[in-house]
Design an enzyme around this catalytic site. Structure first.
Site, PDB file in Angstrom:
ATOM      1  CG  ASP A  67      30.071  39.607  46.159  1.00  0.00           C
ATOM      2  OD1 ASP A  67      28.978  39.072  46.465  1.00  0.00           O
ATOM      3  OD2 ASP A  67      29.999  40.722  47.144  1.00  0.00           O
ATOM      4  CD  GLU A 141      35.790  47.477  39.585  1.00  0.00           C
ATOM      5  OE1 GLU A 141      36.369  46.377  39.263  1.00  0.00           O
ATOM      6  OE2 GLU A 141      35.262  47.388  40.747  1.00  0.00           O
TER       7      GLU A 141
END
Length: 282
Positions: A67, A141
Site C-alpha cells: 500500500d 489521512e
C-alpha cells in the site's frame, strides 16, 4: 496509450515484474514510462525513466508493491487510474496478485482501446487548507501535530465539524482519515474501521487529554481545526502530514479546514476484499 509503472524500491521481485509488464506492453505498442528508481534498475533510465509527477499524462498507472507504493504512485498520478499489484501482506489498495498482473494490465489496455477508458472506481481523498496554503491531497489521512510527539510536544486544538464544536483539548495531534485510511494510521491511533463503500470522514484525536471517542462524519463535512499553542511554550511549528509523506509546516496559532478533495483518486482493476484484507491484520 501511455502506461506508467511504479515499483517498490529495493524489491527485486517488484523490479522484475515491472520489467516483464513493460516488455509485454511494448509488444502491444503501448508507450511505457517507469519511475526513475525502477528505470535505473532496469537500465532504461534515459529511455523510459520519468518522475512520477509526469504520470498525470498517462492513461493508466501500475503500482507494484504494498500500500505504501500505491500511496507513492497516487501522489504523482493525479486523476490517472492506478492498478495495484500486491506484493505485501495486507493490500487494501492492491487487489491484483503478481501471477495475474500481466493479464490484468493487458485487459485494461484492451478495454481502453475498445471504450476509451479503463475500469476504475473513485476513492475520496482529503486535503487541509489554511491562509495561502494547502496540503497535498491524501488518500489515507491528513494528520496535524507538533514537530515532535510526547510530553512537552503536543498541541492545543479546537475541532469543529460543520460549525459545531466537537472537541477542544490538548493532544499529540488530530487526524482526519478517509474510509480507505481508516485501516492505516487512524486504526493505530484507536480510530474505527470504516468500509470503503461508506461516504464518510473519520476524526481521531491522537493521545488526547480526556478525549472524546473518534467521530465518523459525512464525506461532505467541513472540519475546522484551530491549533492555539504548543505544549512546549509556543516554540516550534505545526506539521500537516499527508499520508505520512508530504509535510506542510505552519506557525501557530493557525486555523485550517479539512475536507474531501475536489479530485478523488481512481483505482483501476478489481476491488480488494475488505474483510479478507482485515483478517491479515491479526
Amino acid at each position: 496509450m501511455h502506461v506508467g509503472i511504479v515499483a517498490q524500491r529495493g524489491n527485486e521481485r517488484a523490479t522484475s515484474l515491472a520489467g516483464e509488464i513493460r516488455e509485454q506492453l511494448r509488444a502491444l505498442e503501448v508507450t511505457v514510462w517507469v519511475d526513475t528508481a525502477t528505470a535505473e534498475a532496469l537500465a532504461c533510465a534515459g529511455e523510459c525513466g520519468r518522475d512520477t509527477t509526469a504520470f498525470t499524462d498517462c492513461d493508466l498507472v501500475v503500482s507494484i508493491g504494498g500500500d505504501g507504493t500505491f500511496l507513492f504512485a497516487a501522489r504523482g498520478a493525479g486523476a490517472t487510474p492506478i492498478l495495484g499489484v500486491n506484493l505485501g501482506e495486507v493490500g487494501f489498495l492492491n487487489a491484483v496478485a503478481p501471477a495475474d498482473a500481466v493479464e490484468a494490465v493487458r485487459e485494461e489496455v484492451n478495454r481502453y482501446r475498445e471504450t476509451g477508458a479503463v475500469r476504475c472506481r473513485e476513492v475520496p481523498r482529503v486535503v487541509a487548507a489554511g491562509d495561502g496554503w494547502a496540503s497535498t491531497p491524501a488518500l489515507n489521512e491528513v494528520a496535524i501535530q507538533g514537530e515532535q510527539r510526547g510530553h512537552g510536544h503536543g498541541v492545543a486544538v479546537d475541532v469543529r465539524v460543520d460549525g459545531s464544536q466537537y472537541e477542544a483539548t490538548r493532544a499529540d495531534g488530530v487526524l482526519v482519515a478517509t474510509p480507505t485510511g481508516s485501516t492505516a494510521y487512524n486504526l493505530s491511533e484507536g480510530g474505527p474501521l470504516v468500509q470503503p463503500s461508506v461516504d464518510a470522514l473519520v476524526v481521531t484525536e491522537m493521545c488526547g487529554a480526556d478525549a472524546l471517542p473518534p467521530l465518523v462524519t459525512g464525506l461532505d463535512s467541513e472540519i475546522r481545526i484551530r491549533v492555539e499553542t504548543l505544549d512546549d511554550g509556543g516554540e516550534g511549528r505545526v506539521v500537516v502530514a499527508s499520508d505520512g509523506g508530504r509535510l506542510t509546516r505552519v506557525d501557530p496559532p493557525v486555523e485550517m479546514t479539512v475536507t474531501a478533495a475536489d479530485e478523488p483518486a481512481r483505482v483501476a482493476g478489481p476491488a480488494a476484499d475488505f474483510f479478507e484484507a482485515l483478517s491479515k491484520l491479526e
